[in-house]
Design a protein around this motif. Structure first.
Motif, PDB file in Angstrom:
ATOM      1  N   SER A 149      64.456  56.174  39.978  1.00 48.48           N
ATOM      2  CA  SER A 149      65.752  56.991  40.181  1.00 48.48           C
ATOM      3  C   SER A 149      66.958  55.980  40.980  1.00 48.48           C
ATOM      4  N   THR A 150      66.595  55.218  41.560  1.00 47.03           N
ATOM      5  CA  THR A 150      67.666  54.598  42.421  1.00 47.03           C
ATOM      6  C   THR A 150      68.114  53.218  41.667  1.00 47.03           C
ATOM      7  N   LEU A 151      67.278  52.953  40.953  1.00 46.66           N
ATOM      8  CA  LEU A 151      67.649  51.254  40.468  1.00 46.66           C
ATOM      9  C   LEU A 151      68.764  51.376  39.124  1.00 46.66           C
ATOM     10  N   LYS A 152      69.531  50.427  39.371  1.00 48.26           N
ATOM     11  CA  LYS A 152      70.664  50.178  38.645  1.00 48.26           C
ATOM     12  C   LYS A 152      70.494  49.102  37.771  1.00 48.26           C
ATOM     13  N   PHE A 153      70.746  48.972  36.516  1.00 41.36           N
ATOM     14  CA  PHE A 153      70.680  48.095  35.693  1.00 41.36           C
ATOM     15  C   PHE A 153      71.873  47.497  34.946  1.00 41.36           C
ATOM     16  N   ILE A 154      72.533  46.596  35.315  1.00 37.99           N
ATOM     17  CA  ILE A 154      74.006  46.005  34.816  1.00 37.99           C
ATOM     18  C   ILE A 154      73.980  44.838  33.841  1.00 37.99           C
ATOM     19  N   ASN A 155      74.259  45.212  32.562  1.00 38.05           N
ATOM     20  CA  ASN A 155      74.268  44.196  31.700  1.00 38.05           C
ATOM     21  C   ASN A 155      75.499  44.204  30.641  1.00 38.05           C
ATOM     22  N   ASP A 156      76.327  44.720  30.901  1.00 34.11           N
ATOM     23  CA  ASP A 156      77.599  45.069  30.116  1.00 34.11           C
ATOM     24  C   ASP A 156      78.801  44.564  30.535  1.00 34.11           C
ATOM     25  N   LYS A 157      78.786  43.590  31.488  1.00 36.07           N
ATOM     26  CA  LYS A 157      80.113  42.799  31.764  1.00 36.07           C
ATOM     27  C   LYS A 157      79.866  41.489  31.763  1.00 36.07           C
ATOM     28  N   PRO A 158      80.692  40.486  31.577  1.00 34.19           N
ATOM     29  CA  PRO A 158      80.546  39.123  31.264  1.00 34.19           C
ATOM     30  C   PRO A 158      80.330  38.617  32.916  1.00 34.19           C
ATOM     31  N   SER A 159      79.650  37.856  32.744  1.00 34.28           N
ATOM     32  CA  SER A 159      78.936  37.314  34.114  1.00 34.28           C
ATOM     33  C   SER A 159      78.351  36.085  34.054  1.00 34.28           C
ATOM     34  N   LYS A 161      76.092  35.100  36.642  1.00 35.63           N
ATOM     35  CA  LYS A 161      74.866  35.063  37.490  1.00 35.63           C
ATOM     36  C   LYS A 161      74.033  36.080  37.202  1.00 35.63           C
ATOM     37  N   ALA A 162      72.751  35.907  37.486  1.00 34.39           N
ATOM     38  CA  ALA A 162      71.685  37.028  37.427  1.00 34.39           C
ATOM     39  C   ALA A 162      71.173  37.082  38.581  1.00 34.39           C
ATOM     40  N   CYS A 163      71.008  38.310  39.228  1.00 37.14           N
ATOM     41  CA  CYS A 163      70.463  38.705  40.438  1.00 37.14           C
ATOM     42  C   CYS A 163      69.758  40.014  40.783  1.00 37.14           C
ATOM     43  N   TYR A 164      69.058  40.134  41.668  1.00 36.49           N
ATOM     44  CA  TYR A 164      68.481  41.551  42.079  1.00 36.49           C
ATOM     45  C   TYR A 164      69.222  41.666  43.594  1.00 36.49           C
ATOM     46  N   SER A 165      69.707  42.742  44.005  1.00 36.67           N
ATOM     47  CA  SER A 165      70.253  43.076  45.233  1.00 36.67           C
ATOM     48  C   SER A 165      69.348  44.240  45.662  1.00 36.67           C
ATOM     49  N   PRO A 166      68.312  43.773  46.955  1.00 34.21           N
ATOM     50  CA  PRO A 166      67.503  44.765  47.308  1.00 34.21           C
ATOM     51  C   PRO A 166      68.413  46.068  48.381  1.00 34.21           C
ATOM     52  N   ALA A 167      69.648  45.444  48.639  1.00 25.10           N
ATOM     53  CA  ALA A 167      70.602  46.635  49.606  1.00 25.10           C
ATOM     54  C   ALA A 167      71.070  47.507  48.819  1.00 25.10           C
ATOM     55  N   PHE A 168      71.082  47.216  47.353  1.00 22.92           N
ATOM     56  CA  PHE A 168      71.788  48.107  46.428  1.00 22.92           C
ATOM     57  C   PHE A 168      70.819  48.815  45.347  1.00 22.92           C
ATOM     58  N   ASP A 169      69.809  48.348  45.089  1.00 22.62           N
ATOM     59  CA  ASP A 169      68.629  48.346  44.338  1.00 22.62           C
ATOM     60  C   ASP A 169      69.426  48.186  42.927  1.00 22.62           C
ATOM     61  N   MET A 170      69.849  46.975  42.732  1.00 24.42           N
ATOM     62  CA  MET A 170      70.692  46.716  41.197  1.00 24.42           C
ATOM     63  C   MET A 170      70.205  45.438  40.868  1.00 24.42           C
ATOM     64  N   VAL A 171      69.740  45.407  39.564  1.00 24.73           N
ATOM     65  CA  VAL A 171      69.808  44.507  38.670  1.00 24.73           C
ATOM     66  C   VAL A 171      71.052  43.795  37.982  1.00 24.73           C
TER      67      VAL A 171
END
Length: 286
Positions: A149-159, A161-171
């Motif tokens: 429920s808290t995990l966010k997966f962001i792949n829709d913006k030019p970037s 870098k590839a990373c995982y942020s434990p603080a924001f639970d975001m890939v």
């Protein structure tokens, strides 16, 4: 022999064959911080001053001239530049004449384009090559993301870098269009998603205090877990491209010194990667 052992043995075999050059598998965006109007990258000093926030920056006047505005609460950063100031003296006729220049360090405030309204980013992912998503891999990714429920997966913006942020639970990963090979996109996504299993409530490989320091033994272990997890997930999804696997192993070569110092690390990482993969694909079988 199961898929986990096969992947583990393949990784060890490749590592033992020597250093393989690793390449960043995505492109299509300007790296670092750039000026929105001139499209020129900032100097190394200014890149440091702007931190790790990549992308386009504008001055207040540039925003105003382009008809944009600054979002409420947005904070500026500053960049510096050397300006040549004339040195003058008065001649015998009483006229001031320039006899040289001296440098003065000046600064000006800038805002990231994401902190403005009415100014669209000019950064776009490369149009080529286009890829067709791999259905099984897509299902594996989004079944997992939807389940957490808290995990966010962001792949829709030019970037860049590839990373995982434990603080924001975001890939975050670059867009699919930025990759030369579709398998590299999924390998990168699976690597970061494997990292996301580190937190408590999932596979609990992370201490409560903070993420491990870059280059440390524990960091090396986690990178090995993530890359082996990615290789396993690619295999399960039917992504068997040898070039993808070789680049994955080449990435691990950077941690080879740590592996040699601890001969149990590969065994540890393989077991933790298997545990992470089973969590991601929701395999509850022991």
């Amino acid at each position: 022999m199961n898929i986990y052992q096969i992947i583990t043995d393949k990784v060890i075999t490749q590592l033992e064959q020597g250093i393989i050059p690793w390449h960043k598998p995505w492109g299509g965006v300007a790296t670092g911080a750039i000026n929105y109007v001139s499209r020129k990258p900032y100097s190394l000093l200014n890149q440091i001053l702007l931190g790790d926030r990549q992308g386009e920056w504008l001055t207040f006047n540039q925003i105003k001239n382009l008809g944009g505005s600054i979002k409420k609460g947005a904070k500026s950063s500053f960049v510096v530049f050397w300006s040549q100031v004339p040195i003058t003296k008065t001649n015998e006729d009483g006229d001031e004449i320039c006899v040289g220049t001296r440098p003065i360090l000046r600064y000006y405030n800038v805002f990231h384009v994401n902190d403005t309204t009415g100014i669209p980013s000019k950064i776009v992912a490369s149009e080529e090559p286009k890829h067709n998503p791999i259905n099984k891999a897509e299902v594996m990714i989004y079944d997992y993301v939807d389940r957490e429920s808290t995990l966010k997966f962001i792949n829709d913006k030019p970037s860049d870098k590839a990373c995982y942020s434990p603080a924001f639970d975001m890939v975050q990963v670059p867009m699919m269009e930025q990759f030369q090979e579709i398998g590299e996109y999924y390998s990168t996504a699976f690597h970061e998603l494997t990292h996301s299993t580190m937190i408590k409530g999932r596979c609990d490989r992370k201490s409560d205090s903070s993420f491990h320091a870059f280059g440390s033994k524990e960091y090396s272990k986690e990178e090995l877990v993530a890359e082996m997890g990615a290789a396993m997930l690619c295999s399960i999804a039917g992504i068997e491209a040898e070039s993808v696997f070789k680049n994955s192993v080449a990435y691990l070569q950077g941690w080879l010194k740590a592996f040699k110092q601890d001969n149990k690390m590969i065994v540890y990482a393989a077991s933790q990667a298997e545990k992470a993969v089973k969590y991601i694909i929701n395999d509850n079988e022991e």
